[in-house]
Design a protein around this motif. Structure first.
Motif, short mmCIF file in Angstrom:
data_model
loop_
_atom_site.label_atom_id
_atom_site.label_comp_id
_atom_site.label_asym_id
_atom_site.label_seq_id
_atom_site.Cartn_x
_atom_site.Cartn_y
_atom_site.Cartn_z
N LYS A 87 -15.36 17.20 -3.51
CA LYS A 87 -14.06 17.21 -4.19
C LYS A 87 -12.92 17.08 -3.18
O LYS A 87 -11.97 16.31 -3.38
N MET A 88 -13.01 17.83 -2.08
CA MET A 88 -11.97 17.79 -1.06
C MET A 88 -11.92 16.39 -0.42
O MET A 88 -10.85 15.84 -0.21
N LYS A 89 -13.08 15.84 -0.11
CA LYS A 89 -13.12 14.52 0.52
C LYS A 89 -12.54 13.47 -0.42
O LYS A 89 -11.78 12.59 0.00
N THR A 90 -12.89 13.53 -1.71
CA THR A 90 -12.37 12.58 -2.68
C THR A 90 -10.86 12.71 -2.79
O THR A 90 -10.14 11.71 -2.83
N LYS A 91 -10.38 13.94 -2.81
CA LYS A 91 -8.94 14.18 -2.90
C LYS A 91 -8.22 13.61 -1.68
O LYS A 91 -7.18 12.95 -1.80
N LYS A 92 -8.78 13.85 -0.49
CA LYS A 92 -8.16 13.33 0.73
C LYS A 92 -8.20 11.80 0.75
O LYS A 92 -7.24 11.15 1.17
N ASP A 93 -9.32 11.21 0.30
CA ASP A 93 -9.42 9.76 0.26
C ASP A 93 -8.38 9.17 -0.69
O ASP A 93 -7.75 8.17 -0.38
N LYS A 94 -8.19 9.80 -1.85
CA LYS A 94 -7.18 9.32 -2.80
C LYS A 94 -5.79 9.44 -2.21
O LYS A 94 -4.96 8.53 -2.37
N GLN A 95 -5.52 10.56 -1.52
CA GLN A 95 -4.20 10.73 -0.90
C GLN A 95 -3.97 9.67 0.17
O GLN A 95 -2.89 9.10 0.26
N ASN A 96 -5.00 9.42 0.97
CA ASN A 96 -4.87 8.41 2.03
C ASN A 96 -4.66 7.03 1.42
O ASN A 96 -3.84 6.25 1.92
N MET A 97 -5.41 6.73 0.35
CA MET A 97 -5.27 5.43 -0.30
C MET A 97 -3.87 5.30 -0.91
O MET A 97 -3.20 4.29 -0.75
N THR A 98 -3.43 6.34 -1.60
CA THR A 98 -2.10 6.33 -2.22
C THR A 98 -1.02 6.19 -1.15
O THR A 98 -0.07 5.43 -1.32
N GLU A 99 -1.19 6.91 -0.06
CA GLU A 99 -0.22 6.84 1.02
C GLU A 99 -0.20 5.44 1.63
O GLU A 99 0.86 4.90 1.92
N SER A 100 -1.38 4.83 1.79
CA SER A 100 -1.45 3.48 2.34
C SER A 100 -0.76 2.49 1.41
O SER A 100 -0.01 1.61 1.86
N ILE A 101 -1.02 2.63 0.11
CA ILE A 101 -0.39 1.74 -0.86
C ILE A 101 1.13 1.94 -0.84
O ILE A 101 1.89 0.98 -0.88
N ARG A 102 1.56 3.20 -0.78
CA ARG A 102 2.99 3.50 -0.77
C ARG A 102 3.64 2.89 0.47
O ARG A 102 4.74 2.32 0.39
N ILE A 103 2.99 2.98 1.61
CA ILE A 103 3.55 2.40 2.84
C ILE A 103 3.66 0.89 2.71
O ILE A 103 4.67 0.29 3.07
N GLU A 105 3.88 -0.82 -0.12
CA GLU A 105 4.92 -1.12 -1.10
C GLU A 105 6.31 -0.94 -0.50
O GLU A 105 7.21 -1.73 -0.75
N ASP A 106 6.48 0.11 0.31
CA ASP A 106 7.77 0.32 0.97
C ASP A 106 8.09 -0.82 1.92
O ASP A 106 9.24 -1.26 2.01
N ALA A 107 7.08 -1.29 2.62
CA ALA A 107 7.30 -2.41 3.54
C ALA A 107 7.68 -3.66 2.76
O ALA A 107 8.58 -4.40 3.18
N LYS A 108 7.03 -3.90 1.64
CA LYS A 108 7.38 -5.06 0.81
C LYS A 108 8.77 -4.91 0.23
O LYS A 108 9.52 -5.87 0.14
N ALA A 109 9.11 -3.70 -0.21
CA ALA A 109 10.43 -3.46 -0.79
C ALA A 109 11.52 -3.69 0.25
O ALA A 109 12.61 -4.14 -0.10
N ASP A 110 11.24 -3.36 1.48
CA ASP A 110 12.22 -3.58 2.54
C ASP A 110 12.44 -5.07 2.79
O ASP A 110 13.53 -5.48 3.16
N ASP A 111 11.38 -5.86 2.58
CA ASP A 111 11.46 -7.29 2.84
C ASP A 111 12.29 -8.02 1.79
O ASP A 111 13.00 -8.97 2.10
#
Length: 176
Positions: A87-103, A105-111
């Protein structure tokens, strides 16, 4: 993997130590060999209690079970710990994936500046009710500006919304 076994009112035989070590090896796939296992076995009444703790990096996991059979208690503890770790590993993986997507998206939004596109989607249930009930529901939710509902009388989807004066309401009904 370091294992420390403590026994209270119960002898920790070599068979029990080997069994705990064998079962703890199931957790190697999550941490590698870099984790510590602390096991405490004791007797409480007619039941054998096994308490197993795992310390890996900054994560701590703990399971305590009681059963008439010590081996069954150990099995249950390992199952619980494996579930906690998964459960902890899945939660961390989702957070990392969400954070990667957010980064990204932020980079695209800046462009580029987004215009004339749907940038946010909200989902909610549409329930059958009267316009008066919908007005009351909308009054209960001051953060919402509108509420979609199915009119009980007509069976059609309507929208009730707050006017800019925040005192009155508007109603959108489909024609036909």
């Amino acid at each position: 993997m370091n294992i420390k076994i403590t026994s209270k009112e119960l002898e920790a035989t070599e068979a029990i130590k080997d069994y705990i070590e064998k079962k703890a090896e199931r957790l190697i796939k999550y941490f590698g060999d870099d984790f510590d296992v602390y096991a405490t076995i004791k007797t409480e009444g007619s039941e054998k209690v096994a308490e197993i703790s795992i310390k890996a990096d900054s994560d701590d996991f703990r399971a305590v079970t009681a059963h008439r059979d010590l081996y069954a208690s150990i099995d249950k503890d390992i199952d619980i710990l494996e579930g906690q770790v998964r459960k902890m590993k899945t939660k961390k993986d989702k957070q990392n994936m969400t954070e990667s997507i957010r980064i990204k998206e932020d980079a695209k939004a800046d462009d580029r500046e987004v215009t004339d596109e749907i940038v946010k989607v909200l989902y909610y249930d549409i329930k059958p009710m009267t316009p008066e009930d919908a007005k009351l529901r909308l009054q209960e939710q001051p953060q919402n500006r509108f509420l979609a509902f199915i009119d009980i009388d007509t069976g059609k989807t309507n929208i009730i919304y707050r006017l800019k004066d925040n005192k009155n309401f508007g109603l959108v009904e489909p024609e036909g």
